[in-house]
Design an enzyme around this catalytic site. Structure first.
Site: not given
Ligand SMILES: Cc1ncc(COP(=O)(O)O)c(C=O)c1O
Length: 375
Positions: A227, A178, A152, A155, A217, A81, A181, A210
């Protein structure tokens, strides 16, 4: 054929959401957020978790906290992605796209080694679909060349390599929550790490500069606000409690399905690396080759028979319009360019169906291999 819809929620989400609603803190300082971070991190064999509002900013955060920026190169797979690469571009560094394996769907360690140069600072490996990239080899390459290794793991919630959790092999593991997922809160993300210094820096950047134990502050670096809200953490707490059971269901259905779809030479499933001891089965990925039927016709036939199926990404990352003008380097990627023509995936909700639906799914796959529209 009816498959479960996604996302799935129940009484537990409602109970936790209500508890947040009734509390005076709906934002990221609600104790549920910290509790979820701890639970998710330790469930993946990491000491620290830094949640955020999605799994794109977590990648940007990891790079920023590691000091990756202008003048640096980061090696990424040609297939993922867009966030895997855009995170690199957004911190001002150059993504270097390298090829994936012929059947792994994941970055090829040999191609990583070939792409390392004097400006290389980090490697981002994506664990694509249902399988780990080779974390043993990539971790070793990163150590040998003094590079940061970021996973990353958007998935691969809950997955394990030799009994150890996804995201705990590199300096940081990034997950997405997301909507599609296997754990979701509409939007959401988390970084996990075993590196205390990194965790402090990342948390500080994500929380307006922070520092723990200091006044609200007082800001020690130029940070921002990434966050996650307590509503997201409430939903994710419930999703985490359900993950184990859903993973078991998906794994069992994959076993049934693959056993039924043997002797189908048109399909080559994504490799299951022997050292991967648990998969999330986010996507059941495969490549499709036939003299008579195109990949798109195969997918259309599956869909017509009621089985959700997605043809692979329409292009490699470096073929995206943005990388026609954004700074990047692309090594030759013959495998990635072949995947965009012949790969496909079935979403995880297919694998959440009752096991007795799997023979019908297998029959639909067999029909689709013949280019037929109906079962
Ligand atoms: C491999 C990969 N990395 C990063 C992301 C980004 O995540 P988000 O959609 O939560 O920003 C996604 C997918 O949505 C993804 O499939």
């Amino acid at each position: 054929m009816t498959f479960p819809s996604w996302p799935i929620s129940g009484d537990r989400e409602e109970e936790l959401l209500r508890s947040v609603l009734k509390s005076p803190q709906w934002g990221g300082f609600h104790p549920l957020v910290q509790e979820f971070e701890q639970r998710f991190a330790s469930g993946h064999d990491a000491r620290f978790g830094i949640s955020a509002f999605n799994g794109t900013v977590t990648l940007e955060l990891a790079l920023e906290a590691l000091g990756v920026g202008a003048g640096h190169e980061v090696i990424v797979p040609a297939i993922s992605f867009v966030s895997t690469a855009s995170a690199v571009s957004r911190v001002g560094a150059t993504p270097v796209f390298v090829d994936i394996g012929a059947t792994s769907f994941n970055i090829h360690p040999d191609r990583i080694e070939e792409a390392i140069g004097p400006r290389t600072k980090a490697i981002i490996a994506v664990h694509f679909g249902a399988a780990f990239a080779d974390v043993d080899r990539i971790g070793q390459i990163a150590a040998d060349h003094n590079l940061w290794f970021i996973e990353d793991a958007a998935h691969l919630h809950g997955a394990q390599w030799n009994g150890r959790g996804a995201g705990s092999f590199g300096v940081a593991g990034s997950f997405s929550f997301q909507n599609g997922k296997v754990m979701c809160s509409g939007e959401g993300g988390i970084l996990i790490t075993n590196n205390e210094d990194f965790s402090r820096r990342a948390r500080s950047i994500a929380n307006q500069g922070r520092q723990e134990g200091e006044s609200f502050y007082k800001h020690f670096r130029v940070g921002t606000n990434l966050r996650m809200t307590a509503f997201q953490a409430a939903v994710l707490t419930a999703q985490w409690e359900r993950l184990e059971e859903q993973m078991a269901r998906r794994a069992a259905n994959v076993r049934i399905l693959k056993a039924l779809v043997t002797d189908v030479p048109e399909i080559c499933w994504q490799d299951e690396p022997p050292r991967m001891t648990r998969s999330s089965w986010y996507l059941l990925c495969g490549r499709f080759h036939s003299e008579r039927v195109t990949r798109d016709r195969f997918c259309a036939s599956l869909i017509a028979q009621g089985v959700p199926c997605t043809p692979f990404y329409p292009h490699t990352l470096y073929q995206n319009p943005m990388y026609q003008h954004e700074n990047c380097v692309a090594a030759p990627c013959p495998n990635a360019e072949a995947y965009i023509r012949d790969a496909f995936w079935l979403p995880h909700r297919v694998l959440l169906a009752e096991p007795d639906l799997m023979p019908a799914v297998a029959a639909a796959i067999q029909q689709a291999c013949l280019g037929l529209q109906t079962s």
